[in-house]
Scaffold this motif. Sequence first.
Motif, PDB file in Angstrom:
ATOM      1  N   ASN A  62      -1.965  10.555   8.301  1.00 39.97           N
ATOM      2  CA  ASN A  62      -1.622  11.221   9.434  1.00 39.97           C
ATOM      3  C   ASN A  62      -0.502  12.200   9.350  1.00 39.97           C
ATOM      4  O   ASN A  62       0.686  12.016  10.092  1.00 39.97           O
ATOM      5  CB  ASN A  62      -1.090   9.879  10.704  1.00 39.97           C
ATOM      6  CG  ASN A  62      -1.206  10.594  11.965  1.00 39.97           C
ATOM      7  OD1 ASN A  62      -1.460  11.907  12.090  1.00 39.97           O
ATOM      8  ND2 ASN A  62      -0.318  10.062  12.793  1.00 39.97           N
ATOM      9  N   GLN A  89       0.343   3.218  13.926  1.00 44.72           N
ATOM     10  CA  GLN A  89       1.196   4.077  14.706  1.00 44.72           C
ATOM     11  C   GLN A  89       0.585   4.458  16.208  1.00 44.72           C
ATOM     12  O   GLN A  89       1.453   4.981  16.997  1.00 44.72           O
ATOM     13  CB  GLN A  89       1.219   5.455  13.678  1.00 44.72           C
ATOM     14  CG  GLN A  89       2.023   5.438  12.612  1.00 44.72           C
ATOM     15  CD  GLN A  89       1.986   6.850  11.929  1.00 44.72           C
ATOM     16  OE1 GLN A  89       0.714   7.321  11.767  1.00 44.72           O
ATOM     17  NE2 GLN A  89       3.265   7.184  11.496  1.00 44.72           N
ATOM     18  N   ARG A 132      -3.830  -3.343   5.043  1.00 45.47           N
ATOM     19  CA  ARG A 132      -3.369  -2.291   5.983  1.00 45.47           C
ATOM     20  C   ARG A 132      -2.735  -0.901   5.524  1.00 45.47           C
ATOM     21  O   ARG A 132      -2.729  -0.858   4.364  1.00 45.47           O
ATOM     22  CB  ARG A 132      -2.028  -2.944   6.913  1.00 45.47           C
ATOM     23  CG  ARG A 132      -2.438  -4.083   7.444  1.00 45.47           C
ATOM     24  CD  ARG A 132      -1.280  -4.696   8.156  1.00 45.47           C
ATOM     25  NE  ARG A 132      -1.795  -5.842   8.558  1.00 45.47           N
ATOM     26  CZ  ARG A 132      -1.293  -6.569   9.935  1.00 45.47           C
ATOM     27  NH1 ARG A 132      -0.134  -5.943  10.493  1.00 45.47           N
ATOM     28  NH2 ARG A 132      -1.808  -7.726  10.449  1.00 45.47           N
ATOM     29  N   GLY A 133      -2.946   0.051   6.475  1.00 43.97           N
ATOM     30  CA  GLY A 133      -2.523   1.309   5.912  1.00 43.97           C
ATOM     31  C   GLY A 133      -3.889   2.171   5.445  1.00 43.97           C
ATOM     32  O   GLY A 133      -4.883   1.580   5.463  1.00 43.97           O
ATOM     33  N   ASN A 147       0.878  -1.146  -0.075  1.00 41.57           N
ATOM     34  CA  ASN A 147      -0.118  -0.220  -0.142  1.00 41.57           C
ATOM     35  C   ASN A 147       0.929   1.193  -0.080  1.00 41.57           C
ATOM     36  O   ASN A 147       1.001   1.763   1.130  1.00 41.57           O
ATOM     37  CB  ASN A 147      -0.803  -0.132   1.185  1.00 41.57           C
ATOM     38  CG  ASN A 147      -1.837   1.052   1.348  1.00 41.57           C
ATOM     39  OD1 ASN A 147      -2.096   1.934   0.134  1.00 41.57           O
ATOM     40  ND2 ASN A 147      -2.906   0.945   1.978  1.00 41.57           N
ATOM     41  N   GLY A 163      -0.470   4.752   1.208  1.00 43.82           N
ATOM     42  CA  GLY A 163      -1.359   4.579   2.326  1.00 43.82           C
ATOM     43  C   GLY A 163      -0.413   3.900   3.458  1.00 43.82           C
ATOM     44  O   GLY A 163      -0.903   4.209   4.821  1.00 43.82           O
ATOM     45  N   GLU A 164       0.861   3.913   3.416  1.00 42.84           N
ATOM     46  CA  GLU A 164       1.914   3.459   4.732  1.00 42.84           C
ATOM     47  C   GLU A 164       2.668   4.799   5.025  1.00 42.84           C
ATOM     48  O   GLU A 164       3.360   5.310   3.972  1.00 42.84           O
ATOM     49  CB  GLU A 164       2.528   2.345   4.478  1.00 42.84           C
ATOM     50  CG  GLU A 164       1.865   0.913   4.265  1.00 42.84           C
ATOM     51  CD  GLU A 164       1.420   0.380   5.777  1.00 42.84           C
ATOM     52  OE1 GLU A 164       2.034   1.078   6.713  1.00 42.84           O
ATOM     53  OE2 GLU A 164       0.557  -0.399   5.645  1.00 42.84           O
ATOM     54  N   THR A 179      -2.645   2.852  10.406  1.00 47.02           N
ATOM     55  CA  THR A 179      -1.308   2.559   9.935  1.00 47.02           C
ATOM     56  C   THR A 179      -0.578   1.827  10.978  1.00 47.02           C
ATOM     57  O   THR A 179       0.718   1.786  10.860  1.00 47.02           O
ATOM     58  CB  THR A 179      -0.671   3.992   9.427  1.00 47.02           C
ATOM     59  OG1 THR A 179      -0.730   4.776  10.632  1.00 47.02           O
ATOM     60  CG2 THR A 179      -1.263   4.464   8.239  1.00 47.02           C
ATOM     61  N   GLN A 215      -6.112   7.772  10.878  1.00 47.16           N
ATOM     62  CA  GLN A 215      -5.284   7.226   9.877  1.00 47.16           C
ATOM     63  C   GLN A 215      -3.963   6.789  10.881  1.00 47.16           C
ATOM     64  O   GLN A 215      -3.304   5.726  10.558  1.00 47.16           O
ATOM     65  CB  GLN A 215      -4.958   8.397   9.201  1.00 47.16           C
ATOM     66  CG  GLN A 215      -5.802   8.705   8.380  1.00 47.16           C
ATOM     67  CD  GLN A 215      -5.339   9.787   7.079  1.00 47.16           C
ATOM     68  OE1 GLN A 215      -4.417  10.329   7.274  1.00 47.16           O
ATOM     69  NE2 GLN A 215      -6.084   9.524   5.943  1.00 47.16           N
ATOM     70  N   SER A 216      -3.656   7.409  12.056  1.00 44.80           N
ATOM     71  CA  SER A 216      -2.655   7.001  13.032  1.00 44.80           C
ATOM     72  C   SER A 216      -2.860   5.563  13.338  1.00 44.80           C
ATOM     73  O   SER A 216      -2.068   4.665  13.420  1.00 44.80           O
ATOM     74  CB  SER A 216      -2.214   7.651  14.032  1.00 44.80           C
ATOM     75  OG  SER A 216      -3.320   7.936  15.166  1.00 44.80           O
TER      76      SER A 216
END
Lengths: 291, 426
Positions: free
Chosen positions: A239, B404, B250-251, A146, A149-150, B402, B398-399
């Motif tokens: 993020n 985080q 993922r992500g 991704n 997206g990462e 992903t 989003q964190s």
Amino acid sequence: MYRVSNQVYGWLLFFPAAVMFFLFTHFPILATLKASFFSTPRGARPARFVGLENYRVMFDDPVFWKVLGNNFIFAAGTIPLSIGLALLMAVWVNGKLSGRSIVRTAYFTPTVLPMIAVANIWLFFYTPQIGLLDGLTGLLGFPSRNWLGEPSTVMSCLIVMTIWKEAGFFMIFYLAALQSISPELQDAGRIEGAGRWYFFRRVTWPLLMPTTVFILFNAVINAFKLVDHLFIMTKGGPNNASSLLLYYIYEVAFSFWDTAYASTLTMALLAVLAVLALSQFVYLERRTHYQ
Amino acid sequence: MRLIATAMVFCLLLMTSTSALAQNVNLTMYYPVAVGGPITKIIDDMIADFQKDNPGITVQAVYAGNYDDTRTKALAALNAGEPVQLSVLFSIDVFDLMDQDVIVPFDDLVATDEERQWMGSFYPALMENSTVDGKVYGIPFQRSTIVMYYNKDAFRDAGLDPESPPATWDEMVEAAKKLTKRDASGNVTQWGMHVPSSGYPYWMFQAFAMQNNQVLMSGDGTEVYFDHPAVVESLEFWRDLSHTHDVMPRGVIDWGTLRQKFLEGSTAMMWHTTGNLTPVRNEARFDFGVAMLPAKQRRGSPTGGGNFYVFKQASAEERKAALQFIRWMTSPERAADWSIATGYVGVRPDAYATPALSEYVEGFAAAAVARDQLEYATAEFSTYETARVKKFLDDAIQSVLTGQAQPTQALQGAQSAADRVLRAYK
């Protein structure tokens, strides 16, 4: 008498340009500086003086530090590589290979494409599973990734795309500079028995130095002003992993409509650019010899 | 004497020119496009029809990008004093537009009983984002809910019943596990499902939270509930889809390319706006279905999309013309045509009673899912300084997706950041 009128004449000639310069460069900077000391006016509430409050907020803002860091990574990733690649390509298409006009066109094409179109194309390149990149790595047996997206890969993806976009533009300048180098130097070098690499290192590269300085200035400015692709590809996410300073300023100014804080961030951007420009002037100009 | 005559002629000229102006009202509106398909052409055609029906009113429609870009351009135009009288803007911008003091409530525009009745003719769920302190500031136009598109062929291949799509979280996970296909070396060739998390992550998240029976904000736009246990649980579930159940990559999943991925068959289910229905229908080379989103405690989806707003700077005459235009654009027949052309919800019940739309729904049941889901729908996320507050939430989501941050800490962070911003408005 003659001297005075000549001076007046000179000032009059200078005047229109000076007015434009002040109106479109210095006045906005001063207005921004002033706005950064006030709160944002909203509807019925006018702006009021808040002193350094906006700057305090900025120093406490984790997103600001994140995007500033991102911007330096982005600059460090794009500038040396795109300049190096530009030089390589210029030397390549300057040689006497067949079909070089096609190669030149191919290298220059990315530069003339609008950034938004480029971003859309690359967005699909990077799309997991159905994208070009995943198609290629899939052939080699790697699992789908991704890419955008990462947080770990998104910045590299943007850097690669930017280098692809910038290198062709810089190549044009190097090509022009290479073609203005007198062929007599080459002949002289050959008579003296200089190897190709030696000749490049001791003759060509120093002669290209003014061009390199010019390109470096442009590359630094570009690294801090390139934002179009973020709107299409990542919106600064995930993020804030791919957000850059100018994009953040846009977001604060026009999505959040917090013009005061955006002015403060703009002052920070100006400060960064001023420091970079000064250091370039002081360091590089001294080492560069113009013909 | 000559002077007086000239003056009189001049006055006469001036009067005729102003009366000519009075008859001809020029309106400018900005509008966004957030879905696929030839939306700008559809809008241009509608406006051409309107101008044919209403000589004397000219509408210039300016396509201005996505919702955020459109708001930016409209506000910039207003600040610059350019003549913009109305716009289609994000339904959730209402508090900010009020805060900027740029819009007028429709209650001040309507005069007759018929017009008042028109204001009440829309689906109540769609009006939630329009109504503040009992006044109506926005009229629903391109409105949507989130629906679940699924590939019926893939369902058949996996031994699932294509006519009974998953109705609960558990069923969805189970179906998605069966739908996730891997090749010999363990690489995924078809994912079970995709929920997009770029662009509008807070919107998708609202659906999860709503299904867990918790809303994210108060109706007056001054409070958020990001750190509520039910909300935390919802984010855990979203993360687990990729991190535990392995049925989703993922992500962050891109909003813009997801429709293409669904059409290419690389995901068997996707959550997306119903505004994408018609493009999916036109391009899908397989049998597909549309379902309501699944339930945890209950079903739920936020509404979304754009409303008509009328700006304060419009003159009385322009306001009248704007109202006439908006009434025309939201009439049952137009709402039906618009829904068929795009997939957006017909904004009023009587649109579904029109011959065009009722026939369309009969032949294509998927077109009614978004409407039926309105029964379980809630207002889209909207607070004062909504762009800033929802970014706190977007970043938190989003964190977590992903890997985080943990849901609890990320949402607590977003909550306290939002509280700081909203304190000024209580």
